[in-house]
Design a protein around this motif. Structure first.
Motif, mmCIF file in Angstrom:
data_model
loop_
_atom_site.group_PDB
_atom_site.id
_atom_site.type_symbol
_atom_site.label_atom_id
_atom_site.label_comp_id
_atom_site.label_asym_id
_atom_site.label_seq_id
_atom_site.Cartn_x
_atom_site.Cartn_y
_atom_site.Cartn_z
ATOM 1 N N GLU A 73 0.774 -1.188 -0.025
ATOM 2 C CA GLU A 73 0.259 0.360 -0.067
ATOM 3 C C GLU A 73 1.013 1.378 0.241
ATOM 4 O OE1 GLU A 73 -2.543 1.867 3.487
ATOM 5 O OE2 GLU A 73 -3.231 0.377 2.535
ATOM 6 N N SER A 74 2.121 1.072 0.783
ATOM 7 C CA SER A 74 2.434 2.063 1.014
ATOM 8 C C SER A 74 4.032 2.373 -0.504
ATOM 9 C CB SER A 74 3.633 2.203 1.666
ATOM 10 O OG SER A 74 4.623 1.474 2.272
ATOM 11 N N TYR A 75 4.200 1.543 -1.714
ATOM 12 C CA TYR A 75 4.749 1.652 -2.306
ATOM 13 C C TYR A 75 4.609 2.652 -3.165
ATOM 14 C CZ TYR A 75 8.045 -0.815 -6.368
ATOM 15 O OH TYR A 75 9.069 -0.508 -6.960
ATOM 16 N N ARG A 76 4.643 3.827 -3.537
ATOM 17 C CA ARG A 76 4.384 4.633 -3.969
ATOM 18 C C ARG A 76 5.153 6.011 -4.503
ATOM 19 N NH1 ARG A 76 -0.222 3.109 -4.541
ATOM 20 N NH2 ARG A 76 -1.849 2.487 -3.095
ATOM 21 N N ASN A 77 5.459 6.183 -5.794
ATOM 22 C CA ASN A 77 6.829 7.008 -5.930
ATOM 23 C C ASN A 77 6.770 8.576 -4.915
ATOM 24 O OD1 ASN A 77 7.613 6.041 -7.831
ATOM 25 N ND2 ASN A 77 6.765 6.511 -9.422
ATOM 26 N N PRO A 78 5.418 8.850 -4.463
ATOM 27 C CA PRO A 78 5.383 10.376 -4.038
ATOM 28 C C PRO A 78 6.053 10.298 -2.418
ATOM 29 C CG PRO A 78 3.159 10.624 -5.132
ATOM 30 C CD PRO A 78 4.063 8.989 -5.625
ATOM 31 N N LEU A 79 5.809 8.659 -1.459
ATOM 32 C CA LEU A 79 6.023 8.601 -0.472
ATOM 33 C C LEU A 79 7.770 7.935 -1.001
ATOM 34 C CD1 LEU A 79 5.959 8.228 2.300
ATOM 35 C CD2 LEU A 79 5.557 5.958 1.647
ATOM 36 N N TRP A 80 8.405 7.670 -1.767
ATOM 37 C CA TRP A 80 9.537 7.352 -2.038
ATOM 38 C C TRP A 80 10.335 8.490 -2.704
ATOM 39 C CZ3 TRP A 80 10.544 2.553 -5.796
ATOM 40 C CH2 TRP A 80 12.399 1.963 -5.814
ATOM 41 N N ALA A 81 9.742 9.823 -3.099
ATOM 42 C CA ALA A 81 10.257 11.282 -3.254
ATOM 43 C C ALA A 81 10.745 11.504 -1.887
ATOM 44 C CB ALA A 81 10.180 11.580 -4.247
ATOM 45 N N ALA A 82 9.753 11.605 -0.722
ATOM 46 C CA ALA A 82 10.235 11.909 0.153
ATOM 47 C C ALA A 82 11.154 10.936 1.268
ATOM 48 C CB ALA A 82 8.591 11.635 0.851
ATOM 49 N N ALA A 83 10.768 10.052 1.387
ATOM 50 C CA ALA A 83 12.204 8.681 1.467
ATOM 51 C C ALA A 83 13.297 9.314 0.800
ATOM 52 C CB ALA A 83 11.431 7.212 1.407
ATOM 53 N N SER A 84 13.985 9.952 0.048
ATOM 54 C CA SER A 84 14.673 9.731 -1.045
ATOM 55 C C SER A 84 15.539 11.698 0.220
ATOM 56 C CB SER A 84 14.801 10.070 -2.385
ATOM 57 O OG SER A 84 14.638 9.102 -3.233
#
Length: 178
Positions: A55-66
């Protein structure tokens, strides 16, 4: 085990540690609590965990993690989402819905100031470790499946593009002085 029970497990684990922002400490406490449950509940917890990871595998969250971790590989994104799970349901849901909301968390601000990463690889093995502790055996190989959605093509850009990151995640970008 359902997601409500899983989130209660995380809440109870968070309440039992000195620093609930420490993902590894929360994961260790959750493992101990889960190990006391029946093996079938432990096995079911593994599926709930991986459903939440999907559910959390999302590009916007990946960008935030980056931004938060100053870069983020595939594995790094898993470990960041593991940490995110240990922060509890409210933080998790807010971050999935609006990753820039992570800028409101004192732990994220402190990590930005100290240049520290927010990760917890250990969180990914809560059920695995609990099952070994409870039964002496590994989880059954067919105990869970991982379903990742397709990533949002609108967020398919270089996360090192400071201008794009500042436009899309302004509060997190400001913490990291892009």
């Amino acid at each position: 085990m359902d997601s409500k029970t899983f989130w209660k497990l995380i809440a109870d684990a968070r309440a039992s540690v000195d620093d609930p922002s420490d993902g590894d400490a929360v994961a260790a406490a959750a493992t101990s609590l889960l190990a006391a449950m029946p093996p079938a509940e432990i096995v079911a917890a593994q599926q709930v965990l991986w459903d939440l990871m999907g559910e959390s595998y999302r590009n916007p969250l990946w960008a935030a993690a980056s931004l938060i971790n100053c870069s983020c590989s595939d594995d790094g994104f898993d470990y960041f989402r593991g940490w995110l799970l240990t922060q509890g349901e409210e933080v998790y849901r807010a971050a999935v819905a609006s990753p820039d909301s992570l800028a409101d968390l004192p732990v994220v601000v402190a990590a930005a100031e100290a240049g520290e990463d927010l990760t917890s690889e250990r969180a990914l093995s809560i059920a695995w470790d609990a099952h070994i502790r409870a039964t002496g055996m590994r989880l059954p190989e067919d105990a869970f499946t991982i379903r990742y959605p397709a990533l949002d093509p609108d967020w398919d850009f270089d996360f090192n593009d400071e201008e794009e990151m500042a436009a899309r995640l302004p509060r997190l970008a400001a913490l990291h002085e892009l």
